[in-house]
Write a protein that holds these residues in place. Structure first.
Motif, PDB file in Angstrom:
ATOM      1  N   ASN A 378       0.830  -1.216   0.000  1.00  0.00           N
ATOM      2  CA  ASN A 378       0.000   0.000   0.000  1.00  0.00           C
ATOM      3  C   ASN A 378       0.860   1.259   0.000  1.00  0.00           C
ATOM      4  OD1 ASN A 378      -2.505  -1.243  -0.096  1.00  0.00           O
ATOM      5  ND2 ASN A 378      -2.606  -1.481   2.152  1.00  0.00           N
ATOM      6  N   GLY A 379       2.006   1.229   0.710  1.00  0.00           N
ATOM      7  CA  GLY A 379       2.914   2.376   0.707  1.00  0.00           C
ATOM      8  C   GLY A 379       3.471   2.649  -0.673  1.00  0.00           C
ATOM      9  N   ASP A 382       0.769   4.181  -2.753  1.00  0.00           N
ATOM     10  CA  ASP A 382       0.575   5.603  -2.411  1.00  0.00           C
ATOM     11  C   ASP A 382       1.656   6.470  -3.049  1.00  0.00           C
ATOM     12  OD1 ASP A 382      -1.660   5.015  -0.960  1.00  0.00           O
ATOM     13  OD2 ASP A 382      -0.611   4.920   0.986  1.00  0.00           O
ATOM     14  N   ASN A 383       2.915   5.980  -2.952  1.00  0.00           N
ATOM     15  CA  ASN A 383       4.009   6.748  -3.557  1.00  0.00           C
ATOM     16  C   ASN A 383       3.848   6.842  -5.071  1.00  0.00           C
ATOM     17  OD1 ASN A 383       5.241   7.185  -1.076  1.00  0.00           O
ATOM     18  ND2 ASN A 383       6.505   5.330  -1.210  1.00  0.00           N
ATOM     19  N   VAL A 385       0.997   6.744  -6.761  1.00  0.00           N
ATOM     20  CA  VAL A 385      -0.094   7.703  -7.032  1.00  0.00           C
ATOM     21  C   VAL A 385       0.412   9.136  -6.872  1.00  0.00           C
ATOM     22  CG1 VAL A 385      -2.318   8.553  -6.198  1.00  0.00           C
ATOM     23  CG2 VAL A 385      -1.932   6.100  -6.415  1.00  0.00           C
ATOM     24  N   ALA A 386       1.213   9.394  -5.831  1.00  0.00           N
ATOM     25  CA  ALA A 386       1.764  10.736  -5.616  1.00  0.00           C
ATOM     26  C   ALA A 386       2.662  11.137  -6.774  1.00  0.00           C
ATOM     27  CB  ALA A 386       2.513  10.768  -4.282  1.00  0.00           C
TER      28      ALA A 386
END
Length: 534
Positions: A378-379, A382-383, A385-386
């Motif tokens: 998930n991390g 998230d990275n 997507v960022a």
């Protein structure tokens, strides 16, 4: 002796007057002469009479003799021709029948007064034009002289006249021609005075003989001082010899006119020594055995500036186009690199994590370990997507569409502050502007901040957006090293970033200016017309 004396008293004056162009009706006195003279004298008188009659008949001038009552007693063949009256009908008629009605009274009075003076002859029509009248009532102009002699107690008046219709027509034509010439000269003088081009005429020695008001304005020379001066005084010294040779050769060619300066630029010289570019043409005419050269010229300073600006603009647009293409390729490489290096690596790592997670599930590992791996995955997501959002924001910030121009500029300022350690402040109220204007303003601020980072060596930047007097005004001020307009060889015109800013402002109908002093920072000012603001 008596016969000779009679001849002297009677016939001699007639012959004398005839020699002056005056014929008398000698036949009226022929019988009287026969009674008073001998045969030899009669023969001499007959010979003189025949000679006089021949002169009268063959005269190229009309000869009319009238008595004291102004009735015709002699009407020669030329009078018959001019007046269209046969002599047998004309003799005995009043002289007024041959004069237009409006002149009859004055003419009768003129003859009466002339008879009183005792003067032998006089030219008529000195005060006013004379007219005669033909049998059909038509009038024609005449030139006449009158003489008088006394025969006994009677007086005879002889008028010699000629038809001057052709001469009058020629004089009228000449007068009309002269009038046309005067009118043409007046028009030409008016054209020369009001011409928007400077007109200078010089003689063979290339000395000024005409200097119109526009020439006075362009050269700052009054005409009274310019006339008589050599043409070289109005030409920069380095061009004088070549120009004199050009005029000399032009005079030899015989060509009436020619445009000057086709091979090279022409320059003129003002009275204060300043030079200015000109466009000129030259013509030549012959006048009273000498040649006159006329130069018509105009100051093309503004046109030369415009042409230079156009050339510079084309060069800059070419540079900008090249820069845009290069920047586009660089942007594509950057995006490709970020997609490969950042997103690609993250997605690869994510794939490896998923494979490891699948293996762990197959092996029946405990739930706690699986949750840790899922958290790590998930991390990575998230990275990723960022990273995608950052790349998308670089291409077009979502804030611009979602929140408006000022919040998007504030986000851009924060991003530059975080990346490069600048103190960036934004001042301005939100303006309801079209999307095209908002995008342009955002990109202008983005490019201005990029220039600050690359060139200004600044620590603070202030961005101000205001609306004033129908203008949307953007100011970007830094405290960097500034720009020296004089010593900088490249200057802002050579900066592709500033060229891009200027083109964006131009497309919005606005203007782009800079205010900078070395060591005191750099200020970029963009103004967009109010009508472009929604």
């Amino acid at each position: 002796m008596a016969t000779v004396e009679w001849y002297r008293q009677f016939l001699a004056p007639l012959v004398l007057l005839t020699g002056a162009g005056i014929g008398l009706a000698v036949g009226l006195y022929w019988n009287r002469l026969r009674k008073l003279t001998g045969s030899s004298d009669i023969q001499r008188v007959a010979d003189s009479e025949a000679q006089l009659a021949g002169i009268i008949r063959s005269s190229m001038e009309a000869i009319i003799t009238v008595d004291g009552d102004q009735r015709v007693v002699l009407f020669n063949p030329m009078a018959e021709t001019l007046f269209a009256w046969p002599a047998e009908l004309a003799i005995g008629r009043s002289l007024s029948d041959f004069i237009p009605h409006r002149f009859r009274a004055a003419h009768a009075e003129h003859v009466r007064r002339f008879g009183i003076t005792g003067v032998s002859d006089r030219e008529m029509g000195l005060q006013r034009a004379l007219c005669a009248m033909r049998r059909d009532g038509s009038e024609f102009p005449i030139e006449a002289s009158i003489s008088q002699i006394s025969v006994g107690e009677a007086k005879l008046y002889t008028v010699m006249l000629r038809d001057i219709t052709e001469r009058v027509r020629a004089e009228e034509a000449l007068h009309r021609s002269l009038q046309l010439v005067k009118e043409s000269e007046a028009r030409l003088a008016g054209i020369i005075r009001s011409s928007m081009e400077a007109i200078i005429t010089v003689d063979n020695e290339q000395r000024v003989v005409l200097f119109n008001p526009m020439a006075e304005t362009l050269f700052a020379w009054p005409a009274e001082l310019a006339i008589g001066r050599p043409l070289g005084d109005f030409i920069p010294e380095r061009y004088r010899a070549a120009h004199e040779e050009h005029v000399r050769r032009f005079g030899i060619t015989g060509v009436s006119d020619r445009q000057m300066g086709r091979q090279r630029a022409l320059y003129a010289l003002r009275r204060d020594g300043t030079e200015f570019p000109i466009e000129a043409s030259i013509s030549q005419t012959a006048h009273e055995g000498t040649k006159l050269y006329t130069v018509m010229l105009r100051d093309i300073t503004e046109r030369a500036r415009a042409e230079a600006a156009l050339r510079r603009s084309r060069e800059e647009l070419q540079q900008l186009s090249d820069g845009i293409l290069a920047a586009r390729e660089e942007e594509r490489r950057r995006i490709a690199r970020e997609l490969h290096d950042d997103l690609g690596q993250r997605l690869s790592a994510l794939k490896m994590d998923m494979a490891m997670l699948g293996a762990d599930v197959d092996e029946g590992r405990d739930t706690a370990g699986l949750l840790d791996e899922i958290g790590a995955i998930n991390g990575v997501i998230d990275n990723t997507v960022a990273s995608v959002r950052r790349i998308a924001s670089d291409l077009r910030p979502a804030l611009l569409d979602e929140l408006g121009m000022i919040p998007a500029i504030e986000w851009l300022a924060d991003d530059f502050a975080n990346r490069y350690g600048l103190a960036v402040s934004v001042d301005g109220a939100e303006a309801d502007v079209p999307a095209q204007t908002a995008i342009a303003m955002f990109r202008i601020v983005q490019e201005a901040l990029s220039n600050v980072v690359r060139h200004a060596d600044a620590t603070t930047v202030h961005i101000q957006l205001t609306q004033s007097e129908g203008q949307l005004v953007l100011r970007v001020q830094d405290n960097g090293v500034g720009w020296d307009k004089v010593s900088s060889a490249s200057g802002p015109r050579k900066s592709l970033g500033l060229l891009g800013i200027r083109e964006r402002a131009r497309l919005l109908g606005g203007s782009f200016t800079i205010d900078s002093t070395p060591g005191k920072g750099f200020c970029l000012i963009v103004q967009i017309p109010h009508e472009r603001v929604a």
